[in-house]
Design a protein around this motif. Structure first.
Motif, short mmCIF file in Angstrom:
data_model
loop_
_atom_site.label_atom_id
_atom_site.label_comp_id
_atom_site.label_asym_id
_atom_site.label_seq_id
_atom_site.Cartn_x
_atom_site.Cartn_y
_atom_site.Cartn_z
N THR A 65 1.38 15.30 5.71
CA THR A 65 1.24 13.86 5.63
C THR A 65 -0.08 13.50 4.91
O THR A 65 -0.92 13.97 6.08
N THR A 66 -0.33 12.27 5.22
CA THR A 66 -1.89 11.47 5.01
C THR A 66 -1.85 10.35 5.92
O THR A 66 -1.18 9.16 6.31
N SER A 67 -3.19 9.85 6.46
CA SER A 67 -3.16 9.10 7.38
C SER A 67 -5.36 8.64 6.49
O SER A 67 -5.67 9.59 6.82
N MET A 102 1.22 -1.05 -0.19
CA MET A 102 -0.01 -0.13 -0.07
C MET A 102 0.57 1.37 0.00
O MET A 102 0.39 1.70 -0.68
N ILE A 107 4.91 13.54 1.77
CA ILE A 107 6.63 12.79 3.15
C ILE A 107 5.89 11.63 3.89
O ILE A 107 6.53 10.89 4.90
N GLY A 108 4.39 11.44 4.56
CA GLY A 108 4.03 9.96 5.32
C GLY A 108 2.31 10.56 5.26
O GLY A 108 1.84 11.12 4.78
N GLY A 109 2.80 8.54 4.49
CA GLY A 109 0.76 8.35 4.72
C GLY A 109 1.12 6.51 5.26
O GLY A 109 0.96 5.66 4.76
N ASP A 110 0.23 7.15 6.46
CA ASP A 110 -0.52 5.38 7.23
C ASP A 110 -1.77 4.79 6.37
O ASP A 110 -2.86 5.94 6.86
N THR A 111 -1.96 3.56 6.45
CA THR A 111 -2.78 3.43 5.86
C THR A 111 -3.69 2.43 6.68
O THR A 111 -2.79 1.72 6.91
N GLY A 171 8.67 6.24 2.84
CA GLY A 171 8.98 5.05 2.91
C GLY A 171 10.20 4.66 4.48
O GLY A 171 10.23 3.55 4.90
#
Lengths: 319, 319
Positions: free
Chosen positions: B82-84, B1, B115-119, B22
């Protein structure tokens, strides 16, 4: 609601903070030459936590702890945190104040200041997202890249305790006393001091925190470094579990140590010539050598005389 | 993901980015003397958006737009995001790729890097949280404090369009053509250039973005500045709505201009002696003087000869 958060968050004494929570954005001063670190992690009710066996304070603690662990894994110092909470109508105010009490407790231990808090309604269930901001000197920063064949592989603390705690919690329908394993699960301790120690002394070539289990996170470190690894079963620091709790577990302790998630220990590689400088413990936290980095030929588990392939068996956030 | 997100996010060409998405955290270099700005905003399905009348691309656009607007309101420059995301199992992969397509479109317009993406999984409904990081020179930063009695009050653009768009969308059970008002609601344009223009020239004494409606957000600016305000109805730049759509609306245009949320225009105060230097428009975006700051005696609306008290009637995120 923002005012309630401001009250709970306390008045920050941080002199770097140019504008605290309560405006369109918060603002802080940077330290010349330092990199800013950013990481974000969500906690979702029914996926990451279950309010039948943990308190809102536990959720607040853990939401920040898992983010602090990301900064620890970079060798950095955490500075600021923002929270975003979506709450169902029922019990919202009580949850919020208790959530922030738990978050504030661990924030104080790590001298982290809350600088942003969005709160909104959720049609169903609690959703929490925390973003952590830290800093690190460029020469100290540790990433998942950099491990080389021949490097030795270490972990902090012990492995498997958190997933054993979860197992004990979810197997018992009634409230259970908070054993060490359960505390590990509900109140993880991010290894910020150990991460900084290793970074400042430039002992490690690569580092990651164990959020999804050794087998999964070691795979990530090896993939990013373009290497393989050999882990020795006999060297793994298995969680110390009293016999009466051990009998309740369906799996061997080794299974939890390899595949159990949420230990939030640090896994790091050390070039062989530096290994003598790795202490036995940092501030009372033991370090264990568990194997070594190899050429890129997969990840193997040495169990006595037998060698098994170690495949990712940890928690997949999307399984 | 994460790999899918990396692909969608594109390879950042940003030379300040020391470590992209990453790893355990992302890292970027700071600009000497600049403050770092941080803000976070959540979007919840069923509360902030409804996938029966907006696309996943719209949600991605808006999730970043509302955060960019917070940086605009500080007079800052957005840098990183950043997205979550918590997603229900059904349609998750399709939603994610379309969400990031929308987010990427507006990110490019503002030269912002993901620069950041928690799923993670959600038991029900989509939950999105976006954190924006920007920077501003300390002497340029604009807050909600600083407005003084006698200052003139301005807004960018026009008011009420977004809530009218929402009204039109929610009144129609079938897909409707994307009129200007509907576009305003689904694809708001954060006023970053105007915010920076005002900040760099030090024209404004206080600024806020209109996320919850003029009556609510003006109340916040006045409270933080310890002042009152007088708004002249005749000066308000009401949204231009074609007659055939206007007939569908249950309220007058003035109601939407005063209480409608999500316009994401900027509201700012200008000391009288600087007002001659305020241009009619910035990059084609009109500025309108709508009233003035007064002593702390409440917020009043001057409607012809009559004066009404203007109470917060905008959107309350927790109503």
């Amino acid at each position: 609601m923002i005012r309630a958060i401001q009250r709970i968050a306390g008045r920050p004494k941080d002199r770097r903070l140019a504008l605290p929570i309560g405006d369109d954005a918060a603002a802080f001063r940077t330290r010349p030459g330092c990199l800013i670190l950013v990481s974000t992690d969500a906690l979702v009710e029914g996926i990451h936590f279950d309010l039948t066996y943990c308190s809102a304070e536990d959720v607040g603690w853990k939401a920040l702890a898992v983010n602090l662990s990301d900064i620890a894994a970079m060798g950095g110092t955490p500075l600021y945190v923002t929270t975003s909470i979506a709450l169902p109508r029922e019990g919202a105010a009580d949850f919020v104040s208790r959530f922030y009490r738990g978050l504030r407790a661990i924030a104080r231990e790590h001298a982290v200041t809350l600088i942003g808090g969005d709160t909104c309604r959720s049609p169903q269930g609690f959703f929490l997202d925390v973003t952590i901001i830290g800093e690190v000197k460029p020469t100290h920063m540790l990433t998942r890249r950099g491990a080389k064949p021949g490097d030795l592989l270490y972990v902090t603390g012990e492995l498997g305790g958190s997933s054993i705690g979860l197992e004990l919690l979810s197997r018992s329908r009634k409230p259970v006393p908070r054993s060490a394993a359960i505390r590990r699960h509900l109140r993880p301790q991010p290894r910020c001091a150990a991460g900084r120690f290793l970074a400042e002394r430039k002992l490690a070539s690569a580092m990651i925190d164990l959020s999804d289990g050794l087998s999964t996170d070691l795979g990530r470190l090896c993939e990013q470094s373009g290497v393989g690894a050999l882990v020795e079963t006999s060297q793994l620091p298995l969680a110390k579990i009293p016999d009466r709790q051990r009998r309740l577990l369906p799996n061997a302790l080794l299974h939890y140590a390899l595949n159990g998630g949420e230990d939030y220990e640090l896994l790091f590689a050390v070039p062989q010539h530096l290994s003598k400088r790795v202490p036995r413990q940092i501030d009372g936290l033991p370090l264990h050598r568990i194997g070594r980095i190899t050429r890129p030929s997969g990840i193997w588990l040495l169990d006595g005389q037998r060698k098994h392939r170690l495949r990712p068996g940890g928690f997949d956030h999307f399984a």
